[in-house]
Design a protein around this motif. Sequence first.
Motif, short mmCIF file in Angstrom:
data_model
loop_
_atom_site.label_atom_id
_atom_site.label_comp_id
_atom_site.label_asym_id
_atom_site.label_seq_id
_atom_site.Cartn_x
_atom_site.Cartn_y
_atom_site.Cartn_z
N HIS A 6 0.85 -1.16 -0.02
CA HIS A 6 -0.04 -0.10 0.01
C HIS A 6 0.90 1.32 -0.02
O HIS A 6 1.82 1.32 0.52
CB HIS A 6 -0.96 0.01 1.23
N THR A 7 0.16 2.48 -0.66
CA THR A 7 1.32 3.67 -0.75
C THR A 7 0.45 4.50 0.36
O THR A 7 -0.60 4.29 0.93
CB THR A 7 0.93 4.31 -1.97
N LYS A 8 1.11 5.62 0.70
CA LYS A 8 0.71 6.34 1.67
C LYS A 8 -0.68 7.06 1.23
O LYS A 8 -1.66 7.31 1.95
CB LYS A 8 1.75 7.69 1.72
N SER A 9 -0.91 7.28 -0.04
CA SER A 9 -2.33 7.85 -0.70
C SER A 9 -3.32 6.85 -0.58
O SER A 9 -4.58 7.45 -0.71
CB SER A 9 -2.07 8.37 -2.02
N ASP A 10 -2.98 5.46 -0.69
CA ASP A 10 -4.08 4.42 -0.42
C ASP A 10 -4.93 4.65 0.86
O ASP A 10 -5.99 4.49 1.09
CB ASP A 10 -3.48 3.20 -0.38
N TRP A 11 -4.16 5.33 1.84
CA TRP A 11 -4.72 5.22 3.29
C TRP A 11 -6.12 6.17 3.23
O TRP A 11 -7.07 5.50 3.75
CB TRP A 11 -4.02 5.61 4.23
N ASP A 12 -6.02 7.45 2.70
CA ASP A 12 -7.13 8.18 2.69
C ASP A 12 -7.82 8.45 1.33
O ASP A 12 -8.26 9.52 0.88
CB ASP A 12 -6.44 9.54 3.08
N GLU A 13 -7.75 7.34 0.44
CA GLU A 13 -8.60 7.12 -0.61
C GLU A 13 -10.02 7.68 -0.41
O GLU A 13 -10.55 8.23 -1.37
CB GLU A 13 -8.54 5.72 -1.22
N THR A 14 -10.58 7.10 0.54
CA THR A 14 -12.06 7.58 0.80
C THR A 14 -12.24 9.05 1.10
O THR A 14 -13.13 9.61 0.47
CB THR A 14 -12.67 6.80 2.03
N TYR A 15 -11.22 9.79 1.85
CA TYR A 15 -11.23 10.97 2.34
C TYR A 15 -11.05 11.95 1.00
O TYR A 15 -11.49 13.07 0.92
CB TYR A 15 -10.12 11.47 3.15
N GLN A 16 -10.24 11.43 -0.05
CA GLN A 16 -10.15 12.18 -1.37
C GLN A 16 -11.32 12.47 -2.07
O GLN A 16 -11.43 13.23 -2.99
CB GLN A 16 -9.01 11.53 -2.35
N LEU A 17 -12.53 11.67 -1.86
CA LEU A 17 -13.92 11.99 -2.20
C LEU A 17 -14.41 13.58 -1.93
O LEU A 17 -15.35 13.92 -2.56
CB LEU A 17 -14.78 10.89 -2.15
N ILE A 18 -13.84 13.73 -0.61
CA ILE A 18 -14.32 15.12 -0.26
C ILE A 18 -13.51 16.09 -1.34
O ILE A 18 -12.31 16.25 -1.39
CB ILE A 18 -13.80 15.44 1.16
N ASN A 19 -14.46 17.30 -1.64
CA ASN A 19 -13.93 18.01 -2.77
C ASN A 19 -12.78 19.15 -2.52
O ASN A 19 -12.27 19.51 -3.19
CB ASN A 19 -15.28 18.68 -3.39
N TRP A 20 -12.80 19.30 -1.08
CA TRP A 20 -11.61 20.27 -0.64
C TRP A 20 -10.32 19.36 -0.13
O TRP A 20 -9.69 20.20 0.45
CB TRP A 20 -12.28 21.31 0.35
N TRP A 21 -10.44 18.07 -0.11
CA TRP A 21 -9.31 17.62 0.53
C TRP A 21 -8.15 17.66 -0.43
O TRP A 21 -8.23 17.57 -1.56
CB TRP A 21 -9.68 15.88 0.65
N LYS A 22 -6.92 17.95 0.26
CA LYS A 22 -5.67 17.99 -0.33
C LYS A 22 -4.82 16.91 0.24
O LYS A 22 -3.98 17.39 1.07
CB LYS A 22 -5.12 19.53 -0.21
N PRO A 23 -4.76 15.78 -0.34
CA PRO A 23 -3.91 14.79 0.14
C PRO A 23 -2.43 15.15 0.45
O PRO A 23 -1.91 14.81 1.25
CB PRO A 23 -3.84 13.92 -0.93
N GLU A 24 -1.74 15.73 -0.67
CA GLU A 24 -0.25 16.15 -0.42
C GLU A 24 -0.10 17.22 0.68
O GLU A 24 0.87 16.97 1.58
CB GLU A 24 0.20 16.81 -1.82
N GLN A 25 -1.07 18.27 0.74
CA GLN A 25 -0.74 19.16 1.74
C GLN A 25 -0.96 18.34 3.14
O GLN A 25 -0.35 18.55 4.26
CB GLN A 25 -2.09 20.39 1.66
N ILE A 26 -1.86 17.49 3.34
CA ILE A 26 -2.12 16.72 4.66
C ILE A 26 -1.19 15.81 4.67
O ILE A 26 -0.58 15.92 5.84
CB ILE A 26 -3.52 16.10 4.41
#
Length: 388
Positions: A6-26
């Motif tokens: 798993h990659t780091k971005s896999d963890w918050d895959e569901t959160y990324q459905l939020i339109n203002w979610w900024k995975p790299e910033q987080i």
Amino acid sequence: MEQTKHTKSDWDETYQLINWWKPEQIHNAKVLVVGAGALGNEVLKNLALLNIGNIVLIDFDRIEYSNLSRSVLFREADCEDNRYKVEVAAERVKEINPNVNIKGINGDVTIDIGLGLIRQMDVVIGCLDNRFARLMLNRMCHKVNTTWVDGGIENLSGQLSVFKPGTSCYECQLPQQAMEQIRYRMGCADIAQRNANFGRIATTPISASIIAALQVQEALKIIVDKGSTTDFLYIDGMNNLFLQSKYGENKEDCLSHYHYDEIEEMASLSHTDTVAAVFKLLAEKYKVAKSDIIIELDHNVITEVTSKSSGKATSVFIPKPHFSDEEQDKHKESEGDVLVFTKFITQIDEAFQESDKSLKDFGIPALHILSVLVADERRFIELSGDGI
């Protein structure tokens, strides 16, 4: 069967459905959590679940059995082994989410953490249980322009505040009586022990989880540039009342508003460097004589104590905040004796004789920002060689 990586971005895959979610910033965010008690446990758990990339935790307490009823990260075995809260909390956060980088600092935020570290944070979350520590944290955050989120709990109730330098300030909201009590505590030598013994407040895991969740929610909004919508929020859990209000205008003469302008990062300087090495480097950098350099200390360093009963003077070299009750007992002539600080240092200049002492010996923590007079011009110099 080959195990899926798993990659780091896999963890918050569901959160990324939020339109203002900024995975790299987080993922790249840096959050300082001050306190690992009931609130701190819940805050850390939430930060880990949200995949916040970098967490620094500071606390000086060991785990006690009474902590277990309100602390999701601690276990009975931790009490039996007399382990420190920061050590255990950091381990459990990594168990929750291995993607998170977390560093634990076993110390007191008022004396054991550098301003440069606070400066690097996107946000600070305070999980403290006394006004003195809150005041000190507020002053530090204002010096380096870092927003902090304060939380407090009692019984089924709790409160949340967001303090943004230039907009809102903890010290400006304190009543006069509270400030007088704090000033008394500021005069005491053993700050860490004083905080530890200040007293307990009845709390529940319910109020801790509610307030901590709101603290992390406000911190998340700050991280993704949504901005906090809260000044002060009080929750009466017994009656399910939510009271939100705005703070009044900041006071013009508030000491917390002192700000460090134009901070200079010096990767060649560390708090482990000797006084001689620091003066040599600064003299070369600014092309001045060593006699033109003065390093101002945030607190006094005691160099002599005198017994009130016998008049005997003893040479020491202890930063005042670290002059614990236990350390003082070593120099007392009798159980009822009182020690008087008869000699102390407030600054370091070329006349200081023990140039082989390090900045750390003066109680200067890693990554601190020094206030230095160079040919009468004030400069703020970060000990960037320490890193986080």
